[in-house]
Design an enzyme around this catalytic site. Structure first.
Site, PDB file in Angstrom:
ATOM      1  N   CYS A 130      -2.406   4.096   6.911  1.00 41.30           N
ATOM      2  CA  CYS A 130      -1.139   3.590   7.433  1.00 41.30           C
ATOM      3  C   CYS A 130      -0.171   4.757   7.593  1.00 41.30           C
ATOM      4  CB  CYS A 130      -0.575   2.552   6.472  1.00 41.30           C
ATOM      5  SG  CYS A 130       1.063   1.981   6.901  1.00 41.30           S
ATOM      6  N   CYS A 139       1.384   0.170  -0.632  1.00 35.47           N
ATOM      7  CA  CYS A 139      -0.060   0.326  -0.854  1.00 35.47           C
ATOM      8  C   CYS A 139      -0.318   1.609  -1.640  1.00 35.47           C
ATOM      9  CB  CYS A 139      -0.794   0.336   0.483  1.00 35.47           C
ATOM     10  SG  CYS A 139      -0.613  -1.203   1.393  1.00 35.47           S
ATOM     11  N   ASP A 434      -0.510 -20.550 -14.783  1.00 36.83           N
ATOM     12  CA  ASP A 434      -0.517 -19.482 -13.783  1.00 36.83           C
ATOM     13  C   ASP A 434       0.924 -19.033 -13.574  1.00 36.83           C
ATOM     14  OD1 ASP A 434      -1.133 -17.751 -11.794  1.00 36.83           O
ATOM     15  OD2 ASP A 434      -1.779 -19.252 -10.338  1.00 36.83           O
ATOM     16  N   CYS A 461      -1.243 -12.131 -13.121  1.00 37.18           N
ATOM     17  CA  CYS A 461      -1.263 -10.962 -12.236  1.00 37.18           C
ATOM     18  C   CYS A 461      -0.543  -9.788 -12.891  1.00 37.18           C
ATOM     19  CB  CYS A 461      -0.648 -11.278 -10.883  1.00 37.18           C
ATOM     20  SG  CYS A 461       1.102 -11.625 -10.925  1.00 37.18           S
TER      21      CYS A 461
END
Length: 503
Positions: A130, A139, A434, A461
């Site tokens: 990218c 990222c 969650d 996460c």
């Protein structure tokens, strides 16, 4: 008072604890007073489009800041908990790009099989780079071969969680690019031209993005068309400093299984000049769009979505399929951004619940009801608790759409809900949780213990907050039996895990 929630089959009565708790009759399946809109503030929720910060948010995973709000982010989006995805040390420089191996996986390099589940086929990582990755900050691992990314994530899980239970090998993707089914763009001006993109990490500087290697390509094409239409229709993008302009953001949500596409135009005013012609032209360019929604957010706020919406085209929501069920997704509802890996993660989570058909299950932080509905086929009764009213509405419709009769949804705080259950002498067999990236709370864990839950399936996460919460569970007599990692967010440092906990 009935001590059972709601069950499948004859002789099972609907649980009425909410009547006692709220002193009112609730509409079946919604946990709300008949004829009354679902209410309640989402607490510690994920970034479903509408709650979260526009500013200084990096690209992280796909559990957004709140189940009821979306943060504007640099594309990988720390979408659970609104946290920033900080740029990794040693990010690419111009010199790195030209160096051997500096652009990521070498061309032709494949993912090793030790991170693939049985039946998965490893495919080649394209190694595309990218051009804005150095300034976007989303990222963080894009410069690394995918196998190296998985090794780093495995190390992260091992470091944080090995003292609680065995950490099993992480499950990677066959194709770790263009996996995001949700794309969110900030609109603005640069040198007199309409641009869209993300805020640079740690700043409020707009970074123009035309294509992103982790986003759905069709969604990027739609956003590009909106940019061109904004220019041709002479629509002003919103200037937050001056409080002037119309278009603030564009959100595109895609159903990968169904092909349905939603476009949300976030405007500062309900007055949208030439909106009919604008919609007509956008549909002419992209007939695959199934619904267009205008969301009005005129507040001086960091929240992306406002409270008001009007449907400009279609039904106002999309549907997608996951694990054999069909789910309704509105603009403000939470839905995992990587459906390929979510399928594997959720199947594992339900398996770890070890359901026999006799259990009472509570799905905390349930969102639009995905995991609760998946578990309903193997449980006697399921209750989903969610503090975001938009998600609860979708969850109720999803249960009806899938003809699931042994599940009820309540718009409530899960901690308070279980605490009241315990006070009423009620019990649960299994709790599925969650939570957002910030994890759960000590009060929540104590409430789980108070309802005497025998098993807990914890989807996380954030390995650091997961470790913190596992220590609390351990102090209350629970033991983690295993940790399974899933890479839901390739090219970023974020990693998902599911843990089985027993007492």
């Amino acid at each position: 008072m009935e001590k059972r929630i709601s069950g499948k089959g004859k002789g099972t009565q609907m649980r009425k604890e909410a009547v006692k708790r709220k002193g009112r009759q609730e509409e079946p399946g919604t946990g709300r007073k008949e004829g009354q809109a679902i209410g309640g503030k989402a607490k510690g929720e994920r970034d479903i489009t509408g709650g979260g910060s526009e500013k200084n948010v990096g690209r992280g995973p796909g559990k957004e800041n709140a189940k009821s709000g979306a943060s504007i982010s640099s594309r990988g989006r720390a979408e659970r908990g609104g946290g920033q995805a900080k740029a990794a040390k040693g990010q690419l420089t111009k010199k790195d790009v030209g160096a051997k191996g500096g652009t990521g996986p070498r061309k032709g390099e494949a993912i090793k099989k030790d991170h693939m589940e049985e039946g998965q086929k490893a495919v080649k990582h394209t190694g595309r780079l990218c051009k804005v990755s150095q300034i976007c900050g989303g990222c963080q691992y894009l410069h690394l071969p995918y196998e190296e990314q998985l090794k780093l994530k495995q190390q992260q899980l091992n470091k944080q969680l090995h003292k609680f239970a065995k950490v099993y090998p992480i499950v990677g993707m066959e194709n770790p690019l263009h996996y995001r089914n949700k794309v969110h763009a900030v609109f603005g001006y640069r040198k007199g031209e309409v641009v869209s993109g993300v805020y640079q990490e740690g700043t409020h500087k707009l970074v123009p993005v035309e294509q992103c290697v982790i986003e759905d390509e069709k969604a990027d094409e739609i956003i590009a068309s909106v940019r061109r239409l904004v220019k041709s229709f002479k629509i002003r993008t919103y200037d937050e400093d001056r409080g002037y302009g119309l278009l603030r953001h564009v959100l595109v949500r895609r159903g990968f299984a169904t092909g349905e596409t939603m476009v949300v135009l976030v405007t500062a005013s309900p007055v949208f000049p030439s909106k009919n012609n604008f919609v007509k032209e956008l549909l002419r360019k992209h007939p695959e769009i199934t619904t267009i929604v205008q969301n009005i957010n005129g507040r001086d706020t960091n929240m992306v979505l406002g409270e008001r919406e009007q449907i400009l085209w279609g039904k106002g929501y999309i549907e997608d399929e996951l694990c054999g069920y069909r789910f309704r997704i509105s603009s403000r509802s939470f839905y995992q951004v990587n459906p390929v890996q979510t399928t594997r993660l959720y199947q594992k989570a339900v398996a770890l619940a070890e359901l026999t058909g006799q259990e009472s299950v509570l799905d905390a932080y349930c969102g639009i009801g995905t995991m609760g509905i998946l578990a309903s086929g193997k449980a006697r009764q399921v209750v989903g608790v969610e503090s975001n009213p938009d998600a609860v509405r979708d969850a109720v419709k999803n249960a009806r759409r899938n003809k699931v009769s042994n599940i009820q949804f309540y718009c409530n705080d899960a901690t308070q809900f279980m605490a009241q259950m315990a006070a009423d002498g009620e019990r649960l067999d299994v709790v599925i949780m969650d939570p957002p990236r910030c994890g759960s709370t000590e009060e929540f864990v104590k409430a789980v213990a108070a309802v005497k839950a025998k098993r807990v399936v914890y989807v996380s996460c954030g390995p650091d907050t997961l470790a913190r919460d596992l220590a609390v569970f351990q102090g209350l007599g629970y033991q983690a039996e295993g940790v399974w990692g899933y890479d839901l967010f390739p090219e970023t440092r974020h990693v998902e895990a599911v843990v089985q906990i027993k007492r």
